[in-house]
Design a protein around this motif. Sequence first.
Motif, PDB file in Angstrom:
ATOM      1  N   THR A  55       0.710  -1.250  -0.039  1.00 13.35           N
ATOM      2  CA  THR A  55       0.131  -0.152   0.069  1.00 13.35           C
ATOM      3  C   THR A  55       0.982   1.276  -0.082  1.00 13.35           C
ATOM      4  O   THR A  55       0.282   2.239  -0.164  1.00 13.35           O
ATOM      5  N   ASP A  56       2.156   1.167   0.080  1.00 13.01           N
ATOM      6  CA  ASP A  56       3.228   2.183  -0.013  1.00 13.01           C
ATOM      7  C   ASP A  56       3.574   2.719  -1.183  1.00 13.01           C
ATOM      8  O   ASP A  56       4.242   1.877  -1.716  1.00 13.01           O
ATOM      9  N   PRO A  57       3.009   3.943  -1.947  1.00 15.14           N
ATOM     10  CA  PRO A  57       3.310   4.007  -3.251  1.00 15.14           C
ATOM     11  C   PRO A  57       4.774   4.564  -3.545  1.00 15.14           C
ATOM     12  O   PRO A  57       5.201   4.282  -4.641  1.00 15.14           O
ATOM     13  N   VAL A  64       8.773  -4.432  -2.179  1.00 12.94           N
ATOM     14  CA  VAL A  64       7.836  -5.275  -1.162  1.00 12.94           C
ATOM     15  C   VAL A  64       8.055  -6.812  -1.063  1.00 12.94           C
ATOM     16  O   VAL A  64       8.045  -7.497  -0.289  1.00 12.94           O
ATOM     17  N   ASP A  65       8.781  -7.279  -2.353  1.00  9.09           N
ATOM     18  CA  ASP A  65       9.401  -8.596  -2.305  1.00  9.09           C
ATOM     19  C   ASP A  65      10.345  -8.921  -1.281  1.00  9.09           C
ATOM     20  O   ASP A  65      10.065  -9.764  -0.646  1.00  9.09           O
TER      21      ASP A  65
END
Length: 131
Positions: A55-57, A64-65
């Motif tokens: 959710t963090d742009p 994220v991975d």
Amino acid sequence: MSGDGQGRSHWFDDEAGPVVRPYAMTRGRTTSAAQHRLDLIAVVVTEPGTGDPETDPTLSPEHVDIVGLCRDEPQSVAELAAELDLPIGVVRVLIGDLVHAELVHVSRPVPPAELPDESILRDVINGLRAL
């Protein structure tokens, strides 16, 4: 053009898809603030209570991975690079970003110089056997 007769550019690999240069993932950066602590055996751990990084742009898919891989169990920098199939330098910069964002922290294994001497361990074992 690559000269393959089909008009495809040299930035495309039929099997792998489009090629993304490592510096594009790091926005041209080659170091990060935490770089000095990130040797190959440094262990990356997801911070407790870390929410959903998707959710963090400001985070890339690679960020994220990394958080996802470390959430299941701590991973070394070398393991992350191998799992993500990315160069070590890129992974170090991405981990530095995550440390700065307080999504992960890095712990270092005990340096060999701080490990107990083998003779001390033998004395302890012998002492335990004597009990």
